[in-house]
Design a protein around this motif. Sequence first.
Motif, PDB file in Angstrom:
ATOM      1  N   GLY A   1      37.981 111.703  33.088  1.00 20.74           N
ATOM      2  CA  GLY A   1      37.812 110.555  33.976  1.00 20.74           C
ATOM      3  C   GLY A   1      36.718 109.610  33.515  1.00 20.74           C
ATOM      4  O   GLY A   1      36.334 108.690  34.241  1.00 20.74           O
TER       5      GLY A   1
ATOM      6  N   TYR B   1      41.403 104.470  34.307  1.00 18.01           N
ATOM      7  CA  TYR B   1      39.977 104.134  34.176  1.00 18.01           C
ATOM      8  C   TYR B   1      39.787 103.048  33.117  1.00 18.01           C
ATOM      9  O   TYR B   1      38.890 102.231  33.223  1.00 18.01           O
ATOM     10  CB  TYR B   1      39.156 105.383  33.809  1.00 18.01           C
TER      11      TYR B   1
ATOM     12  N   SER C   1      33.454 109.168  33.167  1.00 18.50           N
ATOM     13  CA  SER C   1      32.462 108.689  34.145  1.00 18.50           C
ATOM     14  C   SER C   1      31.375 107.822  33.508  1.00 18.50           C
ATOM     15  O   SER C   1      30.689 107.079  34.209  1.00 18.50           O
ATOM     16  CB  SER C   1      31.846 109.875  34.879  1.00 18.50           C
TER      17      SER C   1
ATOM     18  N   VAL D   1      34.044  99.692  35.750  1.00 16.86           N
ATOM     19  CA  VAL D   1      33.774 100.516  36.945  1.00 16.86           C
ATOM     20  C   VAL D   1      33.875  99.678  38.215  1.00 16.86           C
ATOM     21  O   VAL D   1      33.246  98.624  38.317  1.00 16.86           O
ATOM     22  CB  VAL D   1      32.360 101.133  36.862  1.00 16.86           C
TER      23      VAL D   1
ATOM     24  N   SER E   1      39.982 110.121  27.698  1.00 16.11           N
ATOM     25  CA  SER E   1      39.348 110.122  29.026  1.00 16.11           C
ATOM     26  C   SER E   1      39.879 111.270  29.898  1.00 16.11           C
ATOM     27  O   SER E   1      40.201 111.068  31.077  1.00 16.11           O
ATOM     28  CB  SER E   1      39.525 108.781  29.744  1.00 16.11           C
TER      29      SER E   1
ATOM     30  N   ASP F   1      36.527 103.276  42.728  1.00 13.57           N
ATOM     31  CA  ASP F   1      37.274 104.101  41.774  1.00 13.57           C
ATOM     32  C   ASP F   1      37.160 105.586  42.162  1.00 13.57           C
ATOM     33  O   ASP F   1      36.065 106.058  42.490  1.00 13.57           O
ATOM     34  CB  ASP F   1      36.697 103.951  40.348  1.00 13.57           C
TER      35      ASP F   1
END
Length: 318
Positions: free
Chosen positions: A210, A296, A212, A219, A207, A223
């Motif tokens: 990040g 994340y 996404s 999520v 990751s 965040d």
Amino acid sequence: MKTLQFKNGDTMPAIGLGTWKSKEGEVYRAVMEALRIGYRHIDCAAIYGNEAEIGQAFKDAMESGIVKREDLWVTSKLWNNAHRREQVVPALQKTLQDLSLDYLDLYIIHWPVALREGVGFPSSAEDFLSLDEVPLSETWEGMEQCVDQGLARHIGVSNFSMEKLSNLLETARIHPEMNQVEMHPYLQQNVLLNYCKNVNIHITAYSPLGSSDRPVHLVKSDDPVLLQDATIASIAEKHSCTPAQVLLSWGVIRGTSVIPKSVSPERLRQNLEAVAVELDEDDMAQIAELDRHFRYVNGSTWAREGAYYTTTAQLWDE
Ligand code: A2P
């Protein structure tokens, strides 16, 4: 391409292609394109559900002369439901069959978590096995058999804390050579990074952008979005590159491997070319300030009442 060096002389390209979340129907084209433009490190896992399609890409790329097996680094991961000693080699054999390969460069334990046979993701505490019953040292013996049988050139782990690594080192006959963990400017993990350097374990940063496109259950509305970070954007502007390239270059400069996932030809190229971006000391100092220990992938799937870990703090040893 910069590389990570292994004791036996093998080298792993610092920038690899991540395939988590690459859907069936998309991943074949992504891997073919990646190999065509020069990626030589592909990161896979049985649980991603796309290894057979990736295997087709490997087969086609090798048959058409785009890449030779010995020039390619392939990693895959043992899923949590095959942690018993005798389950490990068969799990790797299935992965090899799917990937159309006869050995892996690196096989790693995906999580320090054991599930019952046949369980993909847990729906209740009953789906877990206790690590007192199936200890990680037992799973590691299965991993060592993979090396003994020539099915994996290197073995390692993923999502392991320093404490879990240090326990593993006490019993390991074959040294773990990799810890693949989430790592990016919001989760810099300097203490873990230094520890791993000291005990000769490389780090692969997952990751790195990040993530996404992570699954919705991971999520939260507040965040932070790494690719939109203002400091990263200003450093990208200074170097006339993209924020993603700054993030990847940062990981490579720190001596880790990074495995950005993309299925877009333009972004695949951009990510590979990040190796040419040279961040200076001032850039690195500014990025150091961004650390906020934010995950994340927070591991919440693996902690619940009645399971081996009841909190994510126990999973991460934090
Ligand atoms: P896509 O696959 O459409 O390119 P991570 O590697 O941290 O898990 O991040 C993967 C996510 O980042 C995916 O949504 C991917 O989308 C996106 N991504 C990959 N490369 C780039 C890039 N260079 N710029 C912006 N987004 C990117």
